[in-house]
Scaffold this motif. Structure first.
Motif, PDB file in Angstrom:
ATOM      1  N   VAL A 221      35.946  39.814  31.845  1.00  0.00           N
ATOM      2  CA  VAL A 221      36.406  41.012  31.134  1.00  0.00           C
ATOM      3  C   VAL A 221      35.190  41.713  30.548  1.00  0.00           C
ATOM      4  CG1 VAL A 221      37.846  41.889  29.260  1.00  0.00           C
ATOM      5  CG2 VAL A 221      38.606  39.910  30.612  1.00  0.00           C
ATOM      6  N   THR A 222      34.958  42.960  30.951  1.00  0.00           N
ATOM      7  CA  THR A 222      33.784  43.699  30.474  1.00  0.00           C
ATOM      8  C   THR A 222      34.119  44.745  29.422  1.00  0.00           C
ATOM      9  OG1 THR A 222      33.980  45.232  32.343  1.00  0.00           O
ATOM     10  CG2 THR A 222      32.567  43.319  32.647  1.00  0.00           C
ATOM     11  N   ALA A 223      35.425  45.000  29.195  1.00  0.00           N
ATOM     12  CA  ALA A 223      35.844  45.933  28.141  1.00  0.00           C
ATOM     13  C   ALA A 223      37.303  45.666  27.824  1.00  0.00           C
ATOM     14  CB  ALA A 223      35.646  47.385  28.578  1.00  0.00           C
ATOM     15  N   GLU A 224      37.718  46.040  26.606  1.00  0.00           N
ATOM     16  CA  GLU A 224      39.102  45.879  26.172  1.00  0.00           C
ATOM     17  C   GLU A 224      39.704  47.238  25.823  1.00  0.00           C
ATOM     18  OE1 GLU A 224      39.574  41.520  24.093  1.00  0.00           O
ATOM     19  OE2 GLU A 224      38.824  43.143  22.829  1.00  0.00           O
ATOM     20  N   ARG A 225      41.040  47.270  25.782  1.00  0.00           N
ATOM     21  CA  ARG A 225      41.766  48.435  25.312  1.00  0.00           C
ATOM     22  C   ARG A 225      43.015  47.941  24.576  1.00  0.00           C
ATOM     23  NH1 ARG A 225      43.731  52.105  29.966  1.00  0.00           N
ATOM     24  NH2 ARG A 225      45.417  52.684  28.537  1.00  0.00           N
ATOM     25  N   THR A 226      43.584  48.783  23.736  1.00  0.00           N
ATOM     26  CA  THR A 226      44.787  48.426  23.002  1.00  0.00           C
ATOM     27  C   THR A 226      45.881  49.449  23.303  1.00  0.00           C
ATOM     28  OG1 THR A 226      43.535  47.366  21.229  1.00  0.00           O
ATOM     29  CG2 THR A 226      45.789  48.007  20.738  1.00  0.00           C
ATOM     30  N   ASP A 227      47.028  48.953  23.731  1.00  0.00           N
ATOM     31  CA  ASP A 227      48.184  49.787  24.044  1.00  0.00           C
ATOM     32  C   ASP A 227      49.409  49.185  23.375  1.00  0.00           C
ATOM     33  OD1 ASP A 227      47.449  51.748  26.574  1.00  0.00           O
ATOM     34  OD2 ASP A 227      46.286  49.895  26.603  1.00  0.00           O
ATOM     35  N   PRO A 233      42.529  43.478  28.784  1.00  0.00           N
ATOM     36  CA  PRO A 233      41.323  43.963  29.452  1.00  0.00           C
ATOM     37  C   PRO A 233      41.435  45.434  29.851  1.00  0.00           C
ATOM     38  CG  PRO A 233      41.939  41.810  30.295  1.00  0.00           C
ATOM     39  CD  PRO A 233      43.073  42.270  29.425  1.00  0.00           C
ATOM     40  N   ALA A 234      40.322  46.143  29.727  1.00  0.00           N
ATOM     41  CA  ALA A 234      40.234  47.522  30.201  1.00  0.00           C
ATOM     42  C   ALA A 234      39.400  47.615  31.472  1.00  0.00           C
ATOM     43  CB  ALA A 234      39.616  48.417  29.126  1.00  0.00           C
ATOM     44  N   ALA A 235      38.511  46.656  31.671  1.00  0.00           N
ATOM     45  CA  ALA A 235      37.677  46.624  32.871  1.00  0.00           C
ATOM     46  C   ALA A 235      37.395  45.166  33.208  1.00  0.00           C
ATOM     47  CB  ALA A 235      36.370  47.371  32.647  1.00  0.00           C
ATOM     48  N   VAL A 236      37.508  44.825  34.510  1.00  0.00           N
ATOM     49  CA  VAL A 236      37.364  43.432  34.930  1.00  0.00           C
ATOM     50  C   VAL A 236      36.578  43.345  36.227  1.00  0.00           C
ATOM     51  CG1 VAL A 236      39.535  42.720  33.839  1.00  0.00           C
ATOM     52  CG2 VAL A 236      39.537  43.452  36.230  1.00  0.00           C
ATOM     53  N   ARG A 237      36.023  42.152  36.450  1.00  0.00           N
ATOM     54  CA  ARG A 237      35.428  41.771  37.728  1.00  0.00           C
ATOM     55  C   ARG A 237      35.994  40.408  38.097  1.00  0.00           C
ATOM     56  NH1 ARG A 237      30.632  42.069  34.874  1.00  0.00           N
ATOM     57  NH2 ARG A 237      30.048  40.045  35.779  1.00  0.00           N
ATOM     58  N   ALA A 238      36.291  40.182  39.382  1.00  0.00           N
ATOM     59  CA  ALA A 238      36.907  38.920  39.778  1.00  0.00           C
ATOM     60  C   ALA A 238      36.303  38.416  41.076  1.00  0.00           C
ATOM     61  CB  ALA A 238      38.418  39.082  39.935  1.00  0.00           C
ATOM     62  N   GLY A 239      36.349  37.098  41.250  1.00  0.00           N
ATOM     63  CA  GLY A 239      35.845  36.533  42.488  1.00  0.00           C
ATOM     64  C   GLY A 239      35.887  35.014  42.510  1.00  0.00           C
ATOM     65  N   TRP A 240      35.537  34.474  43.668  1.00  0.00           N
ATOM     66  CA  TRP A 240      35.455  33.040  43.867  1.00  0.00           C
ATOM     67  C   TRP A 240      34.094  32.512  43.384  1.00  0.00           C
ATOM     68  CZ3 TRP A 240      39.795  30.581  45.140  1.00  0.00           C
ATOM     69  CH2 TRP A 240      40.815  31.300  45.810  1.00  0.00           C
ATOM     70  N   TRP A 241      34.022  31.210  43.271  1.00  0.00           N
ATOM     71  CA  TRP A 241      32.782  30.476  42.957  1.00  0.00           C
ATOM     72  C   TRP A 241      32.258  30.780  41.560  1.00  0.00           C
ATOM     73  CZ3 TRP A 241      33.299  27.122  46.448  1.00  0.00           C
ATOM     74  CH2 TRP A 241      33.649  27.460  47.755  1.00  0.00           C
ATOM     75  N   ARG A 242      33.147  31.155  40.632  1.00  0.00           N
ATOM     76  CA  ARG A 242      32.709  31.400  39.265  1.00  0.00           C
ATOM     77  C   ARG A 242      32.100  30.122  38.677  1.00  0.00           C
ATOM     78  NH1 ARG A 242      32.641  36.333  39.671  1.00  0.00           N
ATOM     79  NH2 ARG A 242      33.626  37.783  38.220  1.00  0.00           N
ATOM     80  N   GLY A 243      30.978  30.292  37.992  1.00  0.00           N
ATOM     81  CA  GLY A 243      30.296  29.165  37.392  1.00  0.00           C
ATOM     82  C   GLY A 243      29.403  28.393  38.339  1.00  0.00           C
ATOM     83  N   THR A 244      29.220  28.921  39.566  1.00  0.00           N
ATOM     84  CA  THR A 244      28.343  28.275  40.540  1.00  0.00           C
ATOM     85  C   THR A 244      27.273  29.268  40.990  1.00  0.00           C
ATOM     86  OG1 THR A 244      29.468  28.939  42.601  1.00  0.00           O
ATOM     87  CG2 THR A 244      30.405  27.074  41.362  1.00  0.00           C
ATOM     88  N   GLU A 245      26.345  28.799  41.801  1.00  0.00           N
ATOM     89  CA  GLU A 245      25.295  29.676  42.309  1.00  0.00           C
ATOM     90  C   GLU A 245      25.848  30.760  43.229  1.00  0.00           C
ATOM     91  OE1 GLU A 245      22.366  27.256  44.190  1.00  0.00           O
ATOM     92  OE2 GLU A 245      21.595  26.418  42.311  1.00  0.00           O
ATOM     93  N   PHE A 253      36.162  41.977  43.555  1.00  0.00           N
ATOM     94  CA  PHE A 253      37.103  42.902  42.925  1.00  0.00           C
ATOM     95  C   PHE A 253      36.523  43.411  41.622  1.00  0.00           C
ATOM     96  CE2 PHE A 253      40.745  43.755  40.119  1.00  0.00           C
ATOM     97  CZ  PHE A 253      41.576  44.490  40.944  1.00  0.00           C
ATOM     98  N   ARG A 254      36.541  44.743  41.455  1.00  0.00           N
ATOM     99  CA  ARG A 254      36.108  45.381  40.216  1.00  0.00           C
ATOM    100  C   ARG A 254      37.109  46.496  39.912  1.00  0.00           C
ATOM    101  NH1 ARG A 254      29.854  46.151  42.316  1.00  0.00           N
ATOM    102  NH2 ARG A 254      29.300  43.908  42.292  1.00  0.00           N
ATOM    103  N   ALA A 255      37.621  46.511  38.688  1.00  0.00           N
ATOM    104  CA  ALA A 255      38.671  47.483  38.389  1.00  0.00           C
ATOM    105  C   ALA A 255      38.586  47.963  36.951  1.00  0.00           C
ATOM    106  CB  ALA A 255      40.044  46.870  38.641  1.00  0.00           C
ATOM    107  N   ARG A 256      39.093  49.176  36.759  1.00  0.00           N
ATOM    108  CA  ARG A 256      39.233  49.770  35.428  1.00  0.00           C
ATOM    109  C   ARG A 256      40.696  50.173  35.251  1.00  0.00           C
ATOM    110  NH1 ARG A 256      39.145  55.044  33.888  1.00  0.00           N
ATOM    111  NH2 ARG A 256      38.335  55.679  35.930  1.00  0.00           N
ATOM    112  N   ILE A 257      41.313  49.715  34.182  1.00  0.00           N
ATOM    113  CA  ILE A 257      42.726  50.001  33.930  1.00  0.00           C
ATOM    114  C   ILE A 257      42.848  51.396  33.317  1.00  0.00           C
ATOM    115  CG2 ILE A 257      44.694  49.352  32.491  1.00  0.00           C
ATOM    116  CD1 ILE A 257      43.845  46.430  32.959  1.00  0.00           C
ATOM    117  N   THR A 258      43.782  52.180  33.857  1.00  0.00           N
ATOM    118  CA  THR A 258      43.951  53.568  33.418  1.00  0.00           C
ATOM    119  C   THR A 258      45.272  53.833  32.692  1.00  0.00           C
ATOM    120  OG1 THR A 258      44.871  54.152  35.588  1.00  0.00           O
ATOM    121  CG2 THR A 258      42.481  54.411  35.286  1.00  0.00           C
TER     122      THR A 258
END
Length: 263
Positions: A221-227, A233-245, A253-258
Motif C-alpha cells: 500500500v503506497t497511499a491511503e484514502r478515507t471514504d 488503500p488508495a494506491a497499491v502494487r501487487a505481485g508474486w515472490w514478495r519478500g524474496t529476491e 499489478f499497480r492501481a490507483r483507486i478512484t
C-alpha cells in the motif's frame, strides 16, 4: 384504504465486462441489511495489531458494511505494462468480481476475474470477441480464494468474517479464513498508527509456469484514502515472490483507486 407498496432499491448494473456474470455481480452487491455500527469495544479482545489496524481503518459509528464496489485505474503486466480501467465488487463472505478493460497493442482486452458461487474463473477476450484467457477449475478456485482473503484491506468493516490470531511480530495482524487445506492466512503489516503497509500471504498459484502450490504473494500500500468513515488503500502494487529476491520481477499489478461505494 390502499397500502403503499415500497419496491426494494434497484441493484447496480454490472460493468459491461462483467455482463456474463451479472447475476453473480448482483448477489455480491446486495446491501448489508441493518448493519451494526462500529464501536472500538467490538475489537477489544483481538490481538493488539489487529485492534490497531481496525481502529485506524474504521471510525466509531461507521456501519459494518459487508460489500464494497471500487473503481480503479492502473497498469497490469502482460508481457509489458499495459493500462487498464476496472471496477470490482467484493463481499468477503461470498466472493469478488474484478471486471476490467485493458489495452494490448492498442486493442481492448475485456473480461473479468471472479470467485462467486463457490468457483473461480478468468475470462478475457480481445476486442470482446476473440478468447485470450479462459481458466477455471479447482486450482483457479483455490487461487481466487487467496486473493479474496487479501481483499479484506479494501473492506475492513467485514473484519468479523475472519479469525484474528496471535501475531508473528509487534506490527503484524494475522487474519484467517476457512480451515484445513482451504484455510487462507493473511498477514497485515502495519505502521505505528495502524496504517496498512503490506498484505502478505502464501497464495496458491503457478507463477512463472511453476506447478500449482503455495508461493509468496503480497500487496504493498503506497497511499491511503478515507471514504464514509473507512480508511483503505488508495494506491497499491501487487505481485508474486514478495519478500524474496524475485519480488521486483514478480510484480504484475499497480492501481490507483478512484471511487468507493460501500453497501
Amino acid at each position: 384504504m390502499k397500502l403503499a407498496v415500497t419496491s426494494p432499491p434497484a441493484l447496480p448494473a454490472p460493468p459491461w465486462a462483467a455482463r456474463r456474470v451479472r447475476k453473480d455481480w448482483a448477489a455480491l452487491s446486495v446491501p448489508t441489511p441493518h448493519p451494526s455500527l462500529f464501536d472500538p469495544a467490538l475489537v477489544a479482545g483481538l490481538p493488539e495489531p489487529a485492534r490497531r489496524w481496525l481502529t485506524h481503518a474504521i471510525a466509531p459509528g461507521t456501519p459494518l458494511w459487508q460489500s464494497v464496489e471500487i473503481s480503479m485505474v492502473g497498469h497490469i503486466k502482460i508481457g509489458a505494462w499495459r493500462p487498464f480501467t476496472a471496477t470490482q465488487v467484493v463481499a468477503p463472505r461470498l466472493g469478488y468480481i474484478w471486471a476490467a478493460d485493458a489495452r494490448l497493442f492498442g486493442l481492448p482486452v475485456i473480461g473479468y476475474d471472479r470467485l462467486s458461487g463457490g468457483t473461480g474463473e478468468m475470462r478475457w477476450r480481445l476486442l470482446d470477441l476473440v478468447p485470450v484467457v479462459s481458466i477455471d477449475g479447482p486450482d483457479m478456485t483455490r487461487s481466487a480464494a487467496g486473493r479474496l482473503a487479501s481483499e479484506i484491506a479494501l473492506i475492513p468493516t467485514a473484519f468479523g468474517g475472519a479469525t484474528w490470531t496471535g501475531a508473528t511480530g509487534p506490527d503484524t495482524a494475522v487474519a484467517e479464513w476457512g480451515a484445513g487445506e482451504q484455510e487462507e492466512r493473511v498477514e497485515l503489516h502495519l505502521g505505528p498508527a495502524g496504517q496498512l503497509r503490506d498484505v502478505l500471504m502464501q497464495r496458491w498459484g503457478n507463477p512463472d509456469g511453476r506447478p500449482f502450490a503455495r508461493y509468496p504473494f503480497g500487496v504493498t500500500v503506497t497511499a491511503e484514502r478515507t471514504d464514509a468513515g473507512v480508511t483503505l488503500p488508495a494506491a497499491v502494487r501487487a505481485g508474486w515472490w514478495r519478500g524474496t529476491e524475485g519480488q521486483d520481477a514478480g510484480e504484475f499489478f499497480r492501481a490507483r483507486i478512484t471511487k468507493v461505494t460501500f453497501r
